[in-house]
Design a protein around this motif. Structure first.
Motif, mmCIF file in Angstrom:
data_model
loop_
_atom_site.group_PDB
_atom_site.id
_atom_site.type_symbol
_atom_site.label_atom_id
_atom_site.label_comp_id
_atom_site.label_asym_id
_atom_site.label_seq_id
_atom_site.Cartn_x
_atom_site.Cartn_y
_atom_site.Cartn_z
ATOM 1 N N ARG A 8 0.956 -0.923 0.063
ATOM 2 C CA ARG A 8 -0.142 -0.319 0.144
ATOM 3 C C ARG A 8 0.943 1.078 -0.206
ATOM 4 N NH1 ARG A 8 -4.846 -1.377 0.707
ATOM 5 N NH2 ARG A 8 -5.418 -3.504 1.929
ATOM 6 N N ASP A 9 0.343 1.992 -1.009
ATOM 7 C CA ASP A 9 0.930 3.328 -0.994
ATOM 8 C C ASP A 9 1.151 4.246 0.857
ATOM 9 O OD1 ASP A 9 -0.939 4.719 -1.938
ATOM 10 O OD2 ASP A 9 -1.002 5.209 -3.459
ATOM 11 N N SER A 10 1.207 5.220 0.277
ATOM 12 C CA SER A 10 0.960 6.394 1.651
ATOM 13 C C SER A 10 -0.509 7.032 2.132
ATOM 14 C CB SER A 10 2.101 7.424 1.743
ATOM 15 O OG SER A 10 1.533 8.265 0.603
ATOM 16 N N THR A 11 -1.302 7.025 0.664
ATOM 17 C CA THR A 11 -3.163 6.725 0.613
ATOM 18 C C THR A 11 -3.457 5.238 1.079
ATOM 19 O OG1 THR A 11 -3.285 6.738 -1.485
ATOM 20 C CG2 THR A 11 -2.416 8.936 -1.014
ATOM 21 N N GLY A 12 -3.015 4.580 1.272
ATOM 22 C CA GLY A 12 -3.618 3.167 1.674
ATOM 23 C C GLY A 12 -4.146 2.525 0.205
ATOM 24 N N ALA A 13 -4.037 2.877 -1.096
ATOM 25 C CA ALA A 13 -4.457 2.792 -2.153
ATOM 26 C C ALA A 13 -3.180 1.224 -2.231
ATOM 27 C CB ALA A 13 -3.817 3.384 -3.232
ATOM 28 N N THR A 14 -4.156 0.464 -2.971
ATOM 29 C CA THR A 14 -3.521 -0.902 -3.045
ATOM 30 C C THR A 14 -2.037 -0.948 -4.500
ATOM 31 O OG1 THR A 14 -4.649 -2.246 -2.657
ATOM 32 C CG2 THR A 14 -3.321 -3.602 -3.904
ATOM 33 N N THR A 19 -2.776 -0.201 -8.602
ATOM 34 C CA THR A 19 -1.688 0.443 -9.368
ATOM 35 C C THR A 19 -0.234 -0.124 -9.946
ATOM 36 O OG1 THR A 19 -0.327 1.665 -7.529
ATOM 37 C CG2 THR A 19 -2.620 2.517 -10.030
ATOM 38 N N GLY A 20 0.341 -0.099 -10.206
ATOM 39 C CA GLY A 20 1.516 -1.144 -11.064
ATOM 40 C C GLY A 20 3.053 -0.132 -11.217
ATOM 41 N N VAL A 21 4.050 -0.886 -10.200
ATOM 42 C CA VAL A 21 5.254 -0.817 -9.798
ATOM 43 C C VAL A 21 6.518 -1.672 -11.047
ATOM 44 C CG1 VAL A 21 7.276 -0.143 -8.128
ATOM 45 C CG2 VAL A 21 5.276 1.096 -7.816
ATOM 46 N N PHE A 22 6.402 -1.371 -12.138
ATOM 47 C CA PHE A 22 7.527 -1.852 -12.293
ATOM 48 C C PHE A 22 9.514 -1.657 -11.854
ATOM 49 C CE2 PHE A 22 9.886 -3.405 -16.523
ATOM 50 C CZ PHE A 22 9.558 -4.871 -16.126
ATOM 51 N N ALA A 23 9.618 -2.546 -11.301
ATOM 52 C CA ALA A 23 11.209 -2.663 -10.339
ATOM 53 C C ALA A 23 11.764 -3.319 -10.751
ATOM 54 C CB ALA A 23 11.403 -2.446 -9.010
ATOM 55 N N ALA A 24 13.494 -2.865 -11.360
ATOM 56 C CA ALA A 24 14.313 -3.818 -11.973
ATOM 57 C C ALA A 24 15.931 -3.011 -11.544
ATOM 58 C CB ALA A 24 14.255 -4.269 -13.260
ATOM 59 N N GLN A 25 17.387 -3.674 -11.349
ATOM 60 C CA GLN A 25 18.179 -3.696 -11.734
ATOM 61 C C GLN A 25 18.666 -2.247 -12.540
ATOM 62 O OE1 GLN A 25 20.295 -6.786 -10.313
ATOM 63 N NE2 GLN A 25 21.301 -5.617 -9.748
ATOM 64 N N GLN A 26 18.653 -3.205 -14.094
ATOM 65 C CA GLN A 26 18.058 -1.750 -15.292
ATOM 66 C C GLN A 26 16.821 -2.362 -15.703
ATOM 67 O OE1 GLN A 26 21.312 -4.235 -17.144
ATOM 68 N NE2 GLN A 26 23.042 -2.939 -15.943
ATOM 69 N N ILE A 27 16.586 -1.314 -16.449
ATOM 70 C CA ILE A 27 15.659 -0.972 -17.557
ATOM 71 C C ILE A 27 15.217 -0.853 -18.806
ATOM 72 C CG2 ILE A 27 12.510 -0.037 -17.620
ATOM 73 C CD1 ILE A 27 13.298 0.238 -14.815
ATOM 74 N N LYS A 28 14.823 -1.307 -19.254
ATOM 75 C CA LYS A 28 15.649 -0.945 -20.903
ATOM 76 C C LYS A 28 14.451 -0.018 -21.756
ATOM 77 C CE LYS A 28 17.826 -5.250 -23.143
ATOM 78 N NZ LYS A 28 17.230 -6.308 -23.940
ATOM 79 N N PRO A 29 14.449 0.727 -22.322
ATOM 80 C CA PRO A 29 13.927 1.889 -22.944
ATOM 81 C C PRO A 29 12.837 1.407 -23.023
ATOM 82 C CG PRO A 29 16.002 2.783 -23.376
ATOM 83 C CD PRO A 29 15.934 1.176 -23.052
ATOM 84 N N GLN A 30 12.698 -0.014 -24.324
ATOM 85 C CA GLN A 30 11.655 0.108 -24.981
ATOM 86 C C GLN A 30 10.063 -0.189 -23.510
ATOM 87 O OE1 GLN A 30 14.423 -0.591 -25.225
ATOM 88 N NE2 GLN A 30 14.696 -1.351 -27.365
ATOM 89 N N ALA A 31 10.935 -0.849 -22.088
ATOM 90 C CA ALA A 31 10.152 -1.263 -21.032
ATOM 91 C C ALA A 31 9.535 -0.114 -20.397
ATOM 92 C CB ALA A 31 10.931 -2.264 -20.314
ATOM 93 N N ARG A 32 10.486 0.711 -20.064
ATOM 94 C CA ARG A 32 10.183 2.205 -19.670
ATOM 95 C C ARG A 32 8.839 2.382 -20.530
ATOM 96 N NH1 ARG A 32 12.574 5.149 -15.384
ATOM 97 N NH2 ARG A 32 15.154 3.310 -15.706
ATOM 98 N N THR A 33 9.142 3.042 -21.817
ATOM 99 C CA THR A 33 8.071 3.602 -22.634
ATOM 100 C C THR A 33 6.832 2.916 -22.591
ATOM 101 O OG1 THR A 33 10.128 4.873 -23.969
ATOM 102 C CG2 THR A 33 7.764 4.295 -25.130
ATOM 103 N N LEU A 34 6.564 2.064 -22.229
ATOM 104 C CA LEU A 34 5.635 0.772 -22.941
ATOM 105 C C LEU A 34 5.174 0.596 -21.518
ATOM 106 C CD1 LEU A 34 3.164 -1.088 -23.736
ATOM 107 C CD2 LEU A 34 5.180 -2.836 -23.414
ATOM 108 N N ALA A 35 5.369 0.854 -20.259
ATOM 109 C CA ALA A 35 5.392 1.094 -18.884
ATOM 110 C C ALA A 35 4.426 2.206 -18.262
ATOM 111 C CB ALA A 35 5.777 0.501 -17.717
#
Length: 226
Positions: free
Chosen positions: A144-150, A184-200
């Motif tokens: 949950r974030d600071s507002t309590g949202a999942t 909502t979603g969080v995509f977490a990684a050590q390295q994120i490819k530019p194409q993946a970041r754009t799609l996310a």
């Protein structure tokens, strides 16, 4: 694997030529066909080698008696010619199937560390659970974030488009649950490819780059001079 310790001379004949004069060395003939010549120094790197696919033929040497000659040939016609003047040791060992390297910082460990330090995602974040099961598989972290949202978190060592697609499918299912929605979603990684970041970003998913050393409570000295 075959291990041979011998006084030998090594000549490489191909696009380049190289010569190792007679000396005591370790010869390795691996199950994959590769042949490596090692000295008792120079760290891990062999002095010379032939990578597979290659073929080893043992002959009697015509230049040094009573030596043996190994001729290792690859598909390009290059040769590694090893003249063995004296063999001190010759043994074979079955090492079996290697399970492969288990790297520090794989996804399971990243998941564990991020769950322990969930506020890495933002102040006021709290953990609901790791491996939150859905009909199509477990979400790495549900919190949950600071507002309590999942918030659903997908963790990868290297963030690519497939990972974003995977998180998108989880979000579609989770948002059908009135007790969790909106999710909502969080995509977490050590390295994120530019194409993946754009799609996310296009899908409203936040991207977070994980610092593995920071999560472990250590500081990387990879680029430090002192």
């Amino acid at each position: 694997m075959r291990l041979v310790i011998a006084r030998c001379q090594v000549d490489y004949v191909g696009r380049l030529t190289a010569h190792l004069p007679m000396a005591r060395r370790l010869l390795m003939i691996k199950a994959d066909g590769s042949v490596l010549v090692h000295s008792d120094g120079g760290s891990y790197k062999p002095l010379n080698w032939m990578s597979p696919p290659c073929w080893l033929e043992e002959r009697d040497s015509e230049s040094v008696e009573p030596a043996k000659l190994w001729v290792v040939t690859n598909k390009a016609g290059e040769e590694l010619r090893i003249t063995l003047a004296e063999i001190e040791h010759d043994s074979e060992h079955d090492l079996g199937i290697d399970p492969g390297l288990v790297k520090d910082g794989v996804e399971a460990h990243l998941q564990e560390l991020l769950a322990e330090h969930i506020e890495t995602l933002g102040a006021g974040y709290s953990l609901i659970r790791r491996e939150y099961m859905t009909a199509i598989g477990p979400v790495d972290i549900l919190c949950r974030d600071s507002t309590g949202a999942t918030v659903a978190v997908e963790i990868k060592r290297r963030g690519e488009i497939d990972g974003v697609e995977q998180l998108t499918r989880y979000l579609e299912l989770l948002n059908r649950d009135p007790l969790l929605a909106p999710v909502t979603g969080v995509f977490a990684a050590q390295q994120i490819k530019p194409q993946a970041r754009t799609l996310a970003t296009d899908r409203g998913i936040r991207c977070v780059t994980l610092d593995y050393d920071a999560l472990r409570g250590t500081e990387s000295d990879e680029f430090r001079l002192f």
